[in-house]
Motif scaffolding. Sequence first.
Motif, PDB file in Angstrom:
ATOM      1  N   LYS A 126       0.802  -1.220   0.000  1.00 54.70           N
ATOM      2  CA  LYS A 126       0.000   0.000   0.000  1.00 54.70           C
ATOM      3  C   LYS A 126       0.841   1.280   0.000  1.00 54.70           C
ATOM      4  N   LYS A 127       1.921   1.270   0.777  1.00 55.79           N
ATOM      5  CA  LYS A 127       2.721   2.489   0.943  1.00 55.79           C
ATOM      6  C   LYS A 127       3.872   2.564  -0.044  1.00 55.79           C
ATOM      7  N   ARG A 128       4.025   1.531  -0.866  1.00 57.50           N
ATOM      8  CA  ARG A 128       5.166   1.516  -1.770  1.00 57.50           C
ATOM      9  C   ARG A 128       4.920   2.430  -2.968  1.00 57.50           C
ATOM     10  N   ARG A 129       5.979   3.080  -3.433  1.00 58.58           N
ATOM     11  CA  ARG A 129       5.842   3.898  -4.637  1.00 58.58           C
ATOM     12  C   ARG A 129       5.587   3.005  -5.847  1.00 58.58           C
ATOM     13  N   ALA A 130       4.738   3.476  -6.726  1.00 58.13           N
ATOM     14  CA  ALA A 130       4.379   2.663  -7.890  1.00 58.13           C
ATOM     15  C   ALA A 130       5.614   2.314  -8.710  1.00 58.13           C
ATOM     16  N   GLY A 131       6.587   3.231  -8.754  1.00 54.83           N
ATOM     17  CA  GLY A 131       7.790   2.979  -9.546  1.00 54.83           C
ATOM     18  C   GLY A 131       8.607   1.815  -9.028  1.00 54.83           C
TER      19      GLY A 131
END
Lengths: 296, 246, 374
Positions: A126-131
């Motif tokens: 959830k908190k991870r950057r999409a990149g």
Amino acid sequence: MIRLEHVSKSFADIRAVNDVSLAIKKGAITIISGADGAGKSTIFKMLVGLVKKDTGDIFLDGENINGDYIRITSVCGYMPEKFSLYVDLSVEENLNFFADIQQVPRRRREELKQRLLEKTGMLPFKKRRAGALSGGMKQKLALSAILLSSPDLIILDEPTTGVDPLSRIEFFAIIEDLKKEGKTIVMSTPYLDEAEKGDFVVLLKNGRVMVQDSMIMIKKTFPARLFRILPRGNIFEVMQQINAFPGLGGQVYMRGKFIRYMQSGPENLAQQIPHLEITEEKPTLEDVYIYHERRQ
Amino acid sequence: MNQTANAIEVRDLVKIFGRFQAVKGINFNVKQGEILGFLGPNGAGKTTVIKMITGLLKITSGSVLVSGLDTQKHMDLIKKKLGYMSQKFSLYPLLTVLENIEFFGGISGLTRKELREQAARIGAQLPAELLRQRIQALPPGIRQKVALFVCLLPDPEIILLDEPTSGVDPEMRRKFWNEIYQLKKNGKTLLVTTHHLDEAEYCDRVIIIHNGEIVWQGEPAELLQQNRQTSIEELFKEVISKHGQN
Amino acid sequence: MARIKAIIVKEFFHILRDPRSLTIVFITPVIMIFILGYSFSFDLNRIDAAVVDFSQSDFSRQLVNSFANNRIFVLHFPAGGTSGKSALRAAEEMLRKEKIKEIIVIPVDFSRRLTVHGQSDFGIIIDASNSNTANLVFQYNEMIVLEFMAEMKKVGQLFKLHTKIYFNPEAKSSFFFIPGQIAAILLMISAMLTSVSIAKERETGSIALLFISPLKSYEIIIGKTIPYIMVALLDGVLTLAFSRFWFGIPIRGSLLVLLIFAVLYIIAGLSLGILISTLAPTQKAAMLAAQILTMLPSYLLSGLIFPIDSLNPVLQAISYAIPATYFLRIIRGVILKGSELKHFLFEGLMLVLLGAVLLLAASRKFSRQRKAVQ
């Protein structure tokens, strides 16, 4: 649910989509497949109004939409080709942004987000950057974003292209779940083995519909037969022998230590081929594609 | 030809990037004259292994022997035996087919005469009018065919193909495989990575790699004989879920 | 409102999470001002001159002395003696090699003619490859000659001119150019910010989702503009601070007045950026187009270097359609003259007008592009 009738579109001198008529059935998975440049993306863009069609009509639930694309976009979720949301935003921030612009009511949002993240297995990220997500997860995030508005129709333009095999399998499992929920799904893919999983299949070639039917009917009505033999002796010599038979039209392929060939006539070639083992196989969609491509 | 000889031997191969162990001590052989398929999700370590074999990437520990020669000592000799075709690199788009062939023939140290001989030997299959066309004007299938041709110019014994059929349409894909079999017929050894699971069936042997480890290897034909229902896709799903994800 | 806010929030995420772009946005202007501030100088600190004195008399020496006494002239006496043809050739060689800017040639009969006729000639050869420098050199020469004449006639000066230089007492060209450069750079950065941001969405494909979402075109544009007004304004303040503390250019007027006009100016730049983004297919193309379309006119046509009056009529007309023309007057006025809000009513009006036209054109083009596809 959606019907295209005699739709055409040209870009400069190229007829990207040439007199295409096709139907997208409610509650089913329709897969449009074909090589790069066959017209898959253009058809989708015309559906959601990102590209203006030259001629033809588009019907939504039997009614001609007459250029009123908002009627389609208000019921559909569209995932463009090679699309992976905003890489510098986290999974949750991406979802929040799309919830905002699609006017998802705040009350329902948290629950909806939670459910989508669970469904796609993205909850731990959830908190991870999409990149920082893998290719497969990026596609799942993009899918979640378009599902926020709870669309009845889901349009996916090559969602699995360039995604590794495992993620492709997982992605398709999600799509099958969506179908069980009663969603209508139309997607494109260059992988024919993936297209095989659709309820309905449209095979495109150079902007034209080559084959269009339910998967079951396509296989049932396929006019040629396929055989797999384990040759006796040198496989390359046996290959040459089979290739010499008339009517096989070059449809002879090595597969590891087997030889696979397609035959249109009823004759029994097997006896003339030195073999240890012979099996008749069901045609794959790839066989269907090649068969029709050859006939043109 | 010695059937049991190994064209490539990989022993306890490890690659570490910073704190990330990309390849975790793997062992495998590529037998002379076979087609070995290399399967695995993105980031499994396929390309890393291939790059270590070609010497493009430094080995952290372990060793790779190509035709019995250690890549960490005899790379210059090995380079003459290896052909490598990557999926990303598909020639110079603004040069014609012939110009590309001449350029790559030139940098692989062939004389004009040798180049012409090679061209005649391997590729009577390239029509004359194709030679004058620019790469960018060709469909992906033909482009890959030319790329394969170029990779074969120095007449390598061992050929590494990294996703050679990505983005190629079905019939061209089957034809491309027929060419690969021709190479096998001529005694070449091939290591092929692919995104198309059905292509695993085309190989003599398949290695599935996941999280830097080999999770399955064997003959796809045997597998399908043993159990008609199991497709490569199901096998793939099974072995990978057994080894856990990321 | 909620939708606009969504875009604004998202843009701020983009801005804050991309430290590389952020660095470019804030460091580039400082570097540009730094380099241009030094290189764009028309000040002349010394004039190297070769003296070829064929006369070798008291009068000629007196003339040479009056050059030597001026602190700006550095005299050279080429080899081959101070007289003779070879000295002249050597001096010409020095001129060619750009070691000197002029040659002072005093003829043989200089002294005789001065005594007999009360008047004489002498020659000055000036390197005019750079016409600006040549002009300045010429003016300094004239000054010396006047002084020399006054001394010769021994009449003393009829009157002494007292000059007081306003606004830029040391007449430093950096005072003139740097504020202009701030104006040019601010426009460029503004146009780049929006054009690149939209082109990026086009490149990654996310624009398609914005297009088919319920978002109105004007909402996208407002959402895209507001965050970048702040970024560009901050950029402006940064460059002003740099010019103040590094180049010592004082801000005589009110910073607030300057910033109010800067906002209008930035809006025009951002709108131009949106307009560019509707034509540029990629981020690279957008960046290049934004640079060329802002820098060239602002440097050449706004009065930054050349006075607008000296342009031909067609270019003059164009210069009145460039936002930089008006902001240039404002920034120079506020910084150098301490001018106030009331001095710039016309310029402010023109900035509002140009900004409005650009914004309108941008949003029309943008929404037409969105609809044209339908």
